[in-house]
Design a protein around this motif. Structure first.
Motif, PDB file in Angstrom:
ATOM      1  N   LYS A  56       0.832  -1.200   0.000  1.00  0.00           N
ATOM      2  CA  LYS A  56       0.000   0.000   0.000  1.00  0.00           C
ATOM      3  C   LYS A  56       0.870   1.254   0.000  1.00  0.00           C
ATOM      4  N   VAL A  57       0.328   2.320  -0.543  1.00  0.00           N
ATOM      5  CA  VAL A  57       1.044   3.586  -0.626  1.00  0.00           C
ATOM      6  C   VAL A  57       0.073   4.709  -0.277  1.00  0.00           C
ATOM      7  N   ARG A  58       0.598   5.816   0.172  1.00  0.00           N
ATOM      8  CA  ARG A  58      -0.265   6.959   0.517  1.00  0.00           C
ATOM      9  C   ARG A  58      -0.962   7.481  -0.736  1.00  0.00           C
ATOM     10  N   MET A  82      -9.534  13.547  -1.561  1.00  0.00           N
ATOM     11  CA  MET A  82     -10.294  13.012  -0.442  1.00  0.00           C
ATOM     12  C   MET A  82      -9.378  12.394   0.618  1.00  0.00           C
ATOM     13  N   CYS A  83      -8.356  11.686   0.196  1.00  0.00           N
ATOM     14  CA  CYS A  83      -7.475  10.986   1.144  1.00  0.00           C
ATOM     15  C   CYS A  83      -6.356  11.879   1.680  1.00  0.00           C
ATOM     16  N   VAL A  84      -5.902  12.861   0.886  1.00  0.00           N
ATOM     17  CA  VAL A  84      -4.867  13.840   1.246  1.00  0.00           C
ATOM     18  C   VAL A  84      -3.670  13.213   1.967  1.00  0.00           C
ATOM     19  N   GLY A 136      -9.357  13.298  -8.431  1.00  0.00           N
ATOM     20  CA  GLY A 136      -8.400  14.345  -8.749  1.00  0.00           C
ATOM     21  C   GLY A 136      -7.223  14.376  -7.799  1.00  0.00           C
ATOM     22  N   PHE A 137      -6.117  14.933  -8.257  1.00  0.00           N
ATOM     23  CA  PHE A 137      -4.877  15.016  -7.491  1.00  0.00           C
ATOM     24  C   PHE A 137      -4.923  16.232  -6.577  1.00  0.00           C
ATOM     25  N   LEU A 138      -4.414  16.087  -5.363  1.00  0.00           N
ATOM     26  CA  LEU A 138      -4.360  17.190  -4.403  1.00  0.00           C
ATOM     27  C   LEU A 138      -3.428  18.283  -4.922  1.00  0.00           C
ATOM     28  N   GLU A 139      -3.987  19.416  -5.331  1.00  0.00           N
ATOM     29  CA  GLU A 139      -3.193  20.456  -5.998  1.00  0.00           C
ATOM     30  C   GLU A 139      -2.161  21.096  -5.089  1.00  0.00           C
ATOM     31  N   THR A 140      -2.402  21.085  -3.765  1.00  0.00           N
ATOM     32  CA  THR A 140      -1.442  21.682  -2.838  1.00  0.00           C
ATOM     33  C   THR A 140      -0.266  20.757  -2.527  1.00  0.00           C
ATOM     34  N   PHE A 190     -10.058  13.823  12.863  1.00  0.00           N
ATOM     35  CA  PHE A 190      -9.846  14.557  11.625  1.00  0.00           C
ATOM     36  C   PHE A 190     -10.930  14.263  10.601  1.00  0.00           C
ATOM     37  N   ASP A 191     -11.580  13.100  10.739  1.00  0.00           N
ATOM     38  CA  ASP A 191     -12.674  12.791   9.815  1.00  0.00           C
ATOM     39  C   ASP A 191     -13.779  13.830   9.919  1.00  0.00           C
ATOM     40  N   ASP A 192     -14.057  14.287  11.139  1.00  0.00           N
ATOM     41  CA  ASP A 192     -15.081  15.317  11.328  1.00  0.00           C
ATOM     42  C   ASP A 192     -14.661  16.634  10.691  1.00  0.00           C
ATOM     43  N   LEU A 193     -13.356  16.936  10.773  1.00  0.00           N
ATOM     44  CA  LEU A 193     -12.864  18.188  10.180  1.00  0.00           C
ATOM     45  C   LEU A 193     -12.985  18.139   8.657  1.00  0.00           C
ATOM     46  N   PHE A 194     -12.652  16.997   8.063  1.00  0.00           N
ATOM     47  CA  PHE A 194     -12.767  16.884   6.613  1.00  0.00           C
ATOM     48  C   PHE A 194     -14.227  16.936   6.165  1.00  0.00           C
ATOM     49  N   GLU A 195     -15.101  16.358   6.987  1.00  0.00           N
ATOM     50  CA  GLU A 195     -16.525  16.441   6.662  1.00  0.00           C
ATOM     51  C   GLU A 195     -16.994  17.891   6.708  1.00  0.00           C
TER      52      GLU A 195
END
Length: 365
Positions: free
Chosen positions: A37-39, A44-46, A64-68, A134-139
């Motif tokens: 597995k890899v990051r 969504m997964c960041v 899509g790819f994380l632009e930051t 952190f799941d709540d923060l992403f939501e």
């Protein structure tokens, strides 16, 4: 060789994006863990979740790819090292200021996650972060401020409101009144109900402090060897406001200690401050003018005395400022030479203790 990353902002159906994604997967397959597995750097997964390569490809293709994510530190790319930093760069003038965007809270959370997930012990068997808060923060980050809003998330507004409160010194009650008014005016919006609720949501992003009980006369701290004492070891004053209460006791005085190490780590983990932390190495004066303490004689003498410490630009020099501090307790007392000498001896004694732990520490006295 420079890696072309311009494709991450292209349309996901374009040939350029698909070709770039193909090249990225070749890089990613070299950095899988023992479970294959890899990051995943999708939006969504960041990089906080690990997946097998086909899943990562599917995420990047569909989401899509994380632009930051421009420095691929989780996929083999290294930060700029000390050997890559030059001492002969131009002075720091006319530096452009980054304009805040609607995704700035996404960047902040991404940086905090990158810091916490550096240690593999923070990842569970499924590749997810053990701390699920952190799941709540992403939501919240993916929740629109109101149904038709596309420019600002609920979390972004929350952070901006708290920022304005701090810089303008609003009271908690005034903040509560404001959010109540906003909730009435915009009933469909996701606005916190109170200051307490707002701080609770952002508490995970921030850095906490340690509360240490103190003597009411500032004689000692109820800490370490004094942690279990009920009375001050010097003046014998009680530690508590009311010693007869049967419930939770209230201390006479509390010291709020802000640990230094996690704050330094956060400065280096954030893409917004890490460059400033090493600017003393890349922005030294070349025209004889003093732009920064690094251009002064004291800093240069320190570098000559400790060359091994100085050659690593990520090392931090800490200064202790005591100007205007009265160690004698009487604010009406006038300055005297004996008092100054006594204070100097105390500082030298303290400096020796610090130097025993940090050999590179020097005292300016």
């Amino acid at each position: 060789m420079t890696i072309d990353k311009s494709w991450i902002r292209e349309n996901r159906m374009s040939s350029k994006y698909l070709e770039g994604l193909k090249n990225f997967m070749k890089i990613a397959e070299k950095h899988v863990n023992s479970k294959g597995k890899v990051r995943c750097p999708c939006k969504m997964c960041v990089n906080s979740y690990r997946h097998v390569l086909p899943t990562v490809y599917a995420h990047l293709h569909d989401i899509g790819f994380l632009e930051t994510y421009t420095m691929w530190i989780h996929h083999g790319e290294k930060h700029v090292g000390s050997s890559d930093l030059s001492y002969n760069s131009t002075p720091r003038t006319n530096i452009p200021v980054n304009t805040p965007t609607s995704n700035e809270m996404f960047d902040v959370i991404d940086d905090v996650l990158a810091e916490q997930n550096t240690n593999q012990e923070n990842i569970d068997e499924e590749g997810r972060g053990i701390d699920l808060e952190f799941d709540d923060l992403f939501e919240e980050l993916n929740t629109k401020l109101y149904p038709e809003c596309s420019d600002m998330s609920a979390l972004n507004l929350l952070a901006k409101l708290l920022h304005i409160k701090v810089i303008n010194r609003w009271t908690n009650s005034s903040f509560d009144q404001l959010v109540v008014l906003l909730r009435v005016a915009f009933p469909k919006s996701k606005i916190p109900a109170s200051h307490y609720e707002a701080k609770k949501k952002l508490r995970k992003i921030g850095l906490g402090y340690q509360s240490i009980h103190a003597c009411k006369n500032d004689c000692a701290l109820f800490w370490k060897e004094n942690g279990s004492m009920q009375n001050c070891p010097i003046c014998k004053e009680s530690r508590w406001m009311d010693t007869t209460t049967k419930g939770k006791k209230v201390p006479q005085k509390v010291l709020r200690y802000f640990p230094l190490t996690p704050r330094l780590r956060r400065m280096y983990s954030s893409r917004f401050t890490t460059k400033d932390m090493s600017w003393h190495n890349t922005g030294r004066s070349i025209d004889g003018m003093m732009y920064h303490p690094v251009d002064g004689k004291s800093w240069q003498d320190f570098d000559q005395r400790y060359p091994e410490f100085a050659k690593e630009p990520r090392n931090v020099c800490l200064g202790l400022a005591v100007d205007g501090f009265n160690p004698f307790g009487n604010f009406n007392s006038t300055y005297s030479k004996p008092d100054a000498l006594t204070w100097k001896r105390k500082m030298l004694k303290y400096a020796k203790k610090v130097q025993a732990q940090w050999p590179t520490f020097t005292c300016g006295y």
